[in-house]
Design a protein around this motif. Structure first.
Motif, PDB file in Angstrom:
ATOM      1  N   UNK A 106       0.784  -1.470  -0.013  1.00 23.00           N
ATOM      2  CA  UNK A 106      -0.107  -0.063   0.114  1.00 23.00           C
ATOM      3  C   UNK A 106       0.818   1.190  -0.117  1.00 23.00           C
ATOM      4  N   UNK A 107       1.892   1.209   0.637  1.00 22.21           N
ATOM      5  CA  UNK A 107       2.884   2.396   0.602  1.00 22.21           C
ATOM      6  C   UNK A 107       3.564   2.496  -0.684  1.00 22.21           C
ATOM      7  N   UNK A 108       3.821   1.406  -1.438  1.00 27.69           N
ATOM      8  CA  UNK A 108       4.278   1.681  -2.715  1.00 27.69           C
ATOM      9  C   UNK A 108       3.254   2.322  -3.927  1.00 27.69           C
ATOM     10  N   UNK A 109       1.926   1.788  -3.441  1.00 29.87           N
ATOM     11  CA  UNK A 109       1.036   2.229  -4.327  1.00 29.87           C
ATOM     12  C   UNK A 109       0.418   3.523  -4.032  1.00 29.87           C
ATOM     13  N   UNK A 110       0.302   3.983  -2.650  1.00 24.15           N
ATOM     14  CA  UNK A 110      -0.325   5.119  -2.502  1.00 24.15           C
ATOM     15  C   UNK A 110       0.802   6.269  -1.927  1.00 24.15           C
ATOM     16  N   UNK A 111       1.441   5.984  -0.986  1.00 27.76           N
ATOM     17  CA  UNK A 111       2.577   6.913  -0.713  1.00 27.76           C
ATOM     18  C   UNK A 111       3.550   7.209  -1.492  1.00 27.76           C
ATOM     19  N   UNK A 112       4.491   6.301  -1.804  1.00 25.99           N
ATOM     20  CA  UNK A 112       5.555   6.797  -2.860  1.00 25.99           C
ATOM     21  C   UNK A 112       5.077   7.359  -3.907  1.00 25.99           C
ATOM     22  N   UNK A 113       4.024   6.998  -4.918  1.00 20.32           N
ATOM     23  CA  UNK A 113       3.942   8.087  -5.907  1.00 20.32           C
ATOM     24  C   UNK A 113       3.221   9.613  -5.512  1.00 20.32           C
ATOM     25  N   UNK A 114       2.526   9.676  -4.365  1.00 19.91           N
ATOM     26  CA  UNK A 114       1.767  10.857  -4.268  1.00 19.91           C
ATOM     27  C   UNK A 114       2.568  11.562  -3.004  1.00 19.91           C
ATOM     28  N   UNK A 115       3.639  11.261  -2.403  1.00 23.18           N
ATOM     29  CA  UNK A 115       4.247  11.817  -1.305  1.00 23.18           C
ATOM     30  C   UNK A 115       3.879  11.760  -0.029  1.00 23.18           C
ATOM     31  N   UNK A 116       4.458  12.456   0.940  1.00 25.05           N
ATOM     32  CA  UNK A 116       4.220  12.165   2.489  1.00 25.05           C
ATOM     33  C   UNK A 116       2.938  12.403   2.527  1.00 25.05           C
ATOM     34  N   UNK A 117       2.098  13.295   2.305  1.00 27.43           N
ATOM     35  CA  UNK A 117       0.735  13.618   2.711  1.00 27.43           C
ATOM     36  C   UNK A 117      -0.140  12.601   2.357  1.00 27.43           C
ATOM     37  N   UNK A 118       0.305  11.575   1.402  1.00 28.62           N
ATOM     38  CA  UNK A 118      -0.673  10.742   1.207  1.00 28.62           C
ATOM     39  C   UNK A 118      -0.629   9.481   2.367  1.00 28.62           C
ATOM     40  N   UNK A 119       0.113   9.586   3.406  1.00 27.59           N
ATOM     41  CA  UNK A 119       0.133   8.761   4.537  1.00 27.59           C
ATOM     42  C   UNK A 119      -1.202   8.921   5.445  1.00 27.59           C
ATOM     43  N   UNK A 120      -1.633  10.134   5.234  1.00 23.38           N
ATOM     44  CA  UNK A 120      -3.122  10.474   5.804  1.00 23.38           C
ATOM     45  C   UNK A 120      -3.888   9.416   5.426  1.00 23.38           C
ATOM     46  N   UNK A 121      -3.968   8.788   4.211  1.00 23.30           N
ATOM     47  CA  UNK A 121      -5.018   7.810   3.938  1.00 23.30           C
ATOM     48  C   UNK A 121      -5.174   6.818   4.773  1.00 23.30           C
ATOM     49  N   UNK A 122      -4.095   6.539   5.816  1.00 16.12           N
ATOM     50  CA  UNK A 122      -4.057   5.298   6.569  1.00 16.12           C
ATOM     51  C   UNK A 122      -4.989   5.833   7.767  1.00 16.12           C
ATOM     52  N   UNK A 123      -5.079   7.032   8.005  1.00 17.41           N
ATOM     53  CA  UNK A 123      -6.141   7.340   8.836  1.00 17.41           C
ATOM     54  C   UNK A 123      -7.462   6.538   9.004  1.00 17.41           C
ATOM     55  N   UNK A 124      -7.788   6.173   7.605  1.00 20.84           N
ATOM     56  CA  UNK A 124      -9.327   5.524   7.203  1.00 20.84           C
ATOM     57  C   UNK A 124      -8.973   4.033   8.132  1.00 20.84           C
ATOM     58  N   UNK A 125      -7.493   3.388   7.689  1.00 16.79           N
ATOM     59  CA  UNK A 125      -7.565   2.425   8.458  1.00 16.79           C
ATOM     60  C   UNK A 125      -7.462   2.028  10.013  1.00 16.79           C
TER      61      UNK A 125
END
Length: 410
Positions: free
Chosen positions: A172-191
């Motif tokens: 998920x980090x490779x698919x979500x965070x690496x392409x979109x940058x640090x702020x994309x870590x925020x998607x894991x708030x849903x998890x």
């Protein structure tokens, strides 16, 4: 004559309807499964941190040593608190500590997504560590409550949830965070929010039925070991945990760097190989618990450490395909020991499930954190490939298994 009349006999109780058996009987697969699912969500979040180390290293211009310190802060925070949390809640149960801990993880994720400096990354890692410290001993206790006496199976099911989450996290980090940058870590708030919901429901079961489960298990708790043998057991288990988790730390924290340097892979490609290794750990953990219930904990520990040694020793010399195959073999065999080690320790000191679970998970995080920091320093000094040659000898410390005292279940 009514049942309340003196001398009257009360009518025989009706047998429980199917599906409504008393809470203290049998293996509660729904509860163990929910604890495992919560563990999956928790460890998926935890796995994001090492998966984005290459991004942080580039963005904040960090050294391997600084990356190791981030891992150290997170894992030491978790490890130092876990035994104390378990010891306290053995005497004064705090069922709602489970969802409260995940709320701390929620805050830590938000901080990590917004951090604009290296010190802020360290603070975020510490907060996430606090969440992990409250989760592991309490969730492990719930799994044991619901085991129906099948302690190894319950522990391995619970642990395989965490291993699966650890394997999914880098993907998920490779698919979500690496392409979109640090702020994309925020998607894991849903998890984290989903995990909080699951843990509130799990806590509800604990409040209603958990005490009945523990009372049932307490009827035959076992005698455990005497004080001298407990000290001996803890010393040997510590050596085994050191060997296992320093080696695992070398892969979970630095395998991507090793693959990038030695085989010139991209970050995304290297994380796919990390996923394969972590998935093999999940499978090996799942197998190890039921096998330990059948053949004994000590036998599984022997197989785990000495069986993995040839693969670990060969890995630094293999080509890319061989590295992938050997990493899978290492993950499958070495991971089978953890559930056996946890249940062995619980049987050695009966009645202290929270403290023992916290100590075991705390050792796991603490040793992993110290190992990650130390390996980072060695990688700065000698190179990451040299580090993998060094750590390949760690499984040989499994010879210490010969000094484990025998418990009631072996």
């Amino acid at each position: 004559m009514t049942p309340d009349t003196p001398g009257a006999s009360a009518p025989a109780p009706l047998p429980p309807a199917p599906g409504n058996a008393p809470a203290h009987q049998g293996f509660a697969i729904r509860i163990v499964g929910a604890a495992a699912f919560a563990h999956l969500l928790n460890d998926m979040i935890q796995a994001v941190l090492p998966a984005v180390y290459p991004m942080f290293k580039s963005q904040f211009q960090l050294s391997f040593g600084q990356i190791g310190v981030i891992a150290l802060v997170y894992q030491i925070t978790a490890s130092l608190l876990q035994p104390w949390v378990g010891m306290y809640t053995d005497k004064r149960p705090l069922p709602y500590l489970l969802p409260a801990g995940m709320m701390a993880t929620f805050v830590g994720i938000a901080m990590m997504a917004l951090a604009n400096s290296y010190p802020m990354l360290l603070v975020a890692a510490a907060v996430v560590g606090i969440g992990s410290a409250t989760f592991h001993p309490e969730a492990s206790r719930v799994a044991r409550m619901a085991s129906g006496g099948r302690f190894g199976t319950a522990q391995s099911t619970f642990q395989v949830g965490g291993n699966t989450g650890s394997a999914i996290g880098p993907l998920l980090a490779a698919a979500v965070v690496i392409p979109h940058g640090q702020r994309a870590i925020g998607w894991f708030l849903l998890v984290a929010a989903l995990a909080i919901t699951v843990l509130f429901r799990l806590t509800g079961w604990t409040v209603r039925h958990g005490q009945a489960k523990m009372s049932s298990l307490a009827r035959n708790p076992g005698t455990g070991l005497d004080r001298r043998k407990v000290v001996q057991a803890i010393a040997v288990v510590s050596v085994l945990m050191f060997a296992k988790f320093v080696y695992i730390a070398s892969i979970t924290n630095y395998f991507t760097f090793y693959l990038i340097e030695r085989f010139h892979l991209s970050i995304q490609q290297s994380q796919m190989y990390l996923f394969v290794f972590l998935a093999s750990i999940a499978l090996g953990t799942f197998i190890g618990g039921p096998v330990g219930d059948r053949i004994g904990r000590k036998a599984v520990i022997w197989i785990s450490f000495l069986g993995v040694a040839p693969f670990a020793l060969a890995l630094p010399y293999a080509n890319l395909m061989g590295t992938a195959v050997l990493a899978v073999a290492v993950g499958l065999v070495m991971s089978s020991a953890f559930a056996a080690l946890v249940v062995y320790a619980q049987e050695a000191v009966p009645g202290r499930v929270g403290m023992v679970s916290g100590l075991m998970f705390g050792l796991m995080f603490g040793i992993g954190g110290l190992g990650a920091a130390g390996l980072g320093k060695l990688a700065d000094a000698h190179g990451i490939v040299w580090v993998y040659h060094l750590t390949s000898y760690l499984p040989l410390l499994g010879l210490a298994t010969a000094f484990l005292p025998r418990t009631r279940q072996g």
